[in-house]
Design a protein around this motif. Sequence first.
Motif, PDB file in Angstrom:
ATOM      1  N   LEU A  67     -73.992  41.599  55.834  1.00 10.13           N
ATOM      2  CA  LEU A  67     -73.107  40.601  56.446  1.00 10.13           C
ATOM      3  C   LEU A  67     -72.062  41.261  57.339  1.00 10.13           C
ATOM      4  O   LEU A  67     -71.766  40.769  58.429  1.00 10.13           O
ATOM      5  CB  LEU A  67     -72.400  39.771  55.362  1.00 10.13           C
ATOM      6  CG  LEU A  67     -73.231  38.702  54.687  1.00 10.13           C
ATOM      7  CD1 LEU A  67     -72.466  38.103  53.511  1.00 10.13           C
ATOM      8  CD2 LEU A  67     -73.621  37.611  55.672  1.00 10.13           C
ATOM      9  N   ALA A  68     -71.522  42.381  56.887  1.00  7.25           N
ATOM     10  CA  ALA A  68     -70.523  43.099  57.696  1.00  7.25           C
ATOM     11  C   ALA A  68     -71.139  43.613  58.989  1.00  7.25           C
ATOM     12  O   ALA A  68     -70.532  43.528  60.061  1.00  7.25           O
ATOM     13  CB  ALA A  68     -69.928  44.255  56.900  1.00  7.25           C
ATOM     14  N   ALA A  69     -72.349  44.137  58.903  1.00  7.63           N
ATOM     15  CA  ALA A  69     -73.021  44.668  60.090  1.00  7.63           C
ATOM     16  C   ALA A  69     -73.308  43.563  61.095  1.00  7.63           C
ATOM     17  O   ALA A  69     -73.163  43.771  62.313  1.00  7.63           O
ATOM     18  CB  ALA A  69     -74.318  45.374  59.695  1.00  7.63           C
ATOM     19  N   ILE A  70     -73.681  42.383  60.617  1.00 10.19           N
ATOM     20  CA  ILE A  70     -73.925  41.247  61.517  1.00 10.19           C
ATOM     21  C   ILE A  70     -72.649  40.861  62.244  1.00 10.19           C
ATOM     22  O   ILE A  70     -72.671  40.524  63.418  1.00 10.19           O
ATOM     23  CB  ILE A  70     -74.495  40.041  60.732  1.00 10.19           C
ATOM     24  CG1 ILE A  70     -75.921  40.335  60.291  1.00 10.19           C
ATOM     25  CG2 ILE A  70     -74.455  38.763  61.563  1.00 10.19           C
ATOM     26  CD1 ILE A  70     -76.478  39.320  59.313  1.00 10.19           C
ATOM     27  N   GLY A  71     -71.526  40.945  61.512  1.00 13.63           N
ATOM     28  CA  GLY A  71     -70.239  40.586  62.102  1.00 13.63           C
ATOM     29  C   GLY A  71     -69.624  41.695  62.944  1.00 13.63           C
ATOM     30  O   GLY A  71     -68.494  41.569  63.412  1.00 13.63           O
ATOM     31  N   GLY A  72     -70.331  42.796  63.128  1.00 13.07           N
ATOM     32  CA  GLY A  72     -69.833  43.878  63.962  1.00 13.07           C
ATOM     33  C   GLY A  72     -69.053  44.929  63.198  1.00 13.07           C
ATOM     34  O   GLY A  72     -68.527  45.861  63.778  1.00 13.07           O
ATOM     35  N   GLY A  73     -68.977  44.810  61.889  1.00  8.63           N
ATOM     36  CA  GLY A  73     -68.260  45.781  61.070  1.00  8.63           C
ATOM     37  C   GLY A  73     -69.158  46.918  60.629  1.00  8.63           C
ATOM     38  O   GLY A  73     -70.327  47.006  61.011  1.00  8.63           O
ATOM     39  N   SER A  74     -68.600  47.755  59.796  1.00 15.90           N
ATOM     40  CA  SER A  74     -69.353  48.888  59.279  1.00 15.90           C
ATOM     41  C   SER A  74     -70.043  48.493  57.983  1.00 15.90           C
ATOM     42  O   SER A  74     -69.409  48.342  56.947  1.00 15.90           O
ATOM     43  CB  SER A  74     -68.413  50.069  59.015  1.00 15.90           C
ATOM     44  OG  SER A  74     -69.097  51.075  58.299  1.00 15.90           O
ATOM     45  N   GLY A  75     -71.344  48.325  58.059  1.00 20.42           N
ATOM     46  CA  GLY A  75     -72.119  47.971  56.883  1.00 20.42           C
ATOM     47  C   GLY A  75     -72.069  49.048  55.821  1.00 20.42           C
ATOM     48  O   GLY A  75     -71.995  48.760  54.630  1.00 20.42           O
TER      49      GLY A  75
ATOM     50  N   GLY B  84     -72.730  31.588  47.950  1.00 16.93           N
ATOM     51  CA  GLY B  84     -71.684  30.936  47.169  1.00 16.93           C
ATOM     52  C   GLY B  84     -70.343  31.126  47.846  1.00 16.93           C
ATOM     53  O   GLY B  84     -70.255  31.713  48.923  1.00 16.93           O
ATOM     54  N   GLY B  85     -69.297  30.635  47.217  1.00 23.85           N
ATOM     55  CA  GLY B  85     -67.953  30.801  47.756  1.00 23.85           C
ATOM     56  C   GLY B  85     -67.731  29.968  49.003  1.00 23.85           C
ATOM     57  O   GLY B  85     -68.507  29.062  49.326  1.00 23.85           O
ATOM     58  N   ALA B  86     -66.658  30.295  49.715  1.00 29.20           N
ATOM     59  CA  ALA B  86     -66.270  29.554  50.917  1.00 29.20           C
ATOM     60  C   ALA B  86     -67.362  29.630  51.975  1.00 29.20           C
ATOM     61  O   ALA B  86     -67.738  30.710  52.412  1.00 29.20           O
ATOM     62  CB  ALA B  86     -64.957  30.091  51.468  1.00 29.20           C
ATOM     63  N   GLY B  87     -67.902  28.491  52.342  1.00 34.11           N
ATOM     64  CA  GLY B  87     -68.922  28.424  53.376  1.00 34.11           C
ATOM     65  C   GLY B  87     -70.257  29.021  52.972  1.00 34.11           C
ATOM     66  O   GLY B  87     -71.119  29.244  53.815  1.00 34.11           O
ATOM     67  N   GLY B  88     -70.439  29.333  51.705  1.00 40.65           N
ATOM     68  CA  GLY B  88     -71.689  29.925  51.247  1.00 40.65           C
ATOM     69  C   GLY B  88     -71.907  31.341  51.745  1.00 40.65           C
ATOM     70  O   GLY B  88     -73.033  31.829  51.781  1.00 40.65           O
ATOM     71  N   LEU B  89     -70.817  32.036  52.118  1.00 39.59           N
ATOM     72  CA  LEU B  89     -70.948  33.373  52.702  1.00 39.59           C
ATOM     73  C   LEU B  89     -70.884  34.503  51.686  1.00 39.59           C
ATOM     74  O   LEU B  89     -71.132  35.651  52.026  1.00 39.59           O
ATOM     75  CB  LEU B  89     -69.867  33.586  53.767  1.00 39.59           C
ATOM     76  CG  LEU B  89     -69.997  32.698  55.000  1.00 39.59           C
ATOM     77  CD1 LEU B  89     -68.818  32.924  55.940  1.00 39.59           C
ATOM     78  CD2 LEU B  89     -71.301  32.972  55.713  1.00 39.59           C
TER      79      LEU B  89
END
Length: 140
Positions: free
Chosen positions: A16-24, A87-92
């Motif tokens: 998820l972090a890598a998709i968002g441009g972060g360091s996976g 799960g959690g906010a927005g299923g993320l």
Amino acid sequence: MDRSEDDILADELGALAAIGGGSGRLTRLVAKRMGKNVHEIDLIIPLPFDHAVKHVVTVLGRAGRAVGRTHAEPGRDQETIRVVAGGGAGGLNPVVVTTLVTKDGERTSQVRLRAVAKEGLIKQRAAEKTAVRLAALLST
């Protein structure tokens, strides 16, 4: 199950972090050290074992992506099914859901539902909420 819940959750959060441009890679390292929210629920399902396994596979298949075997082997009295659900906010927030279906009698089966999610600073109780939601779906 050959991969631990922690490894699966760390990989999911890293992806998820890598998709968002972060360091996976960094996210995976941090995720392995985060606390967990764990919730277990025991159910009795009024279905014979083979039908109960199919029911669990169907319900969990709609809730998430399989990360293990999703079919029963002939002649067994227990079957484990595992998925990663949102799960959690927005299923993320990824939640690892593991079910153990056990033959209870000719017309009933026991199901142990275990949900695990990583918790950050803001406690979302994603595993608990996911377990309750899926237990309700399995009971219908």
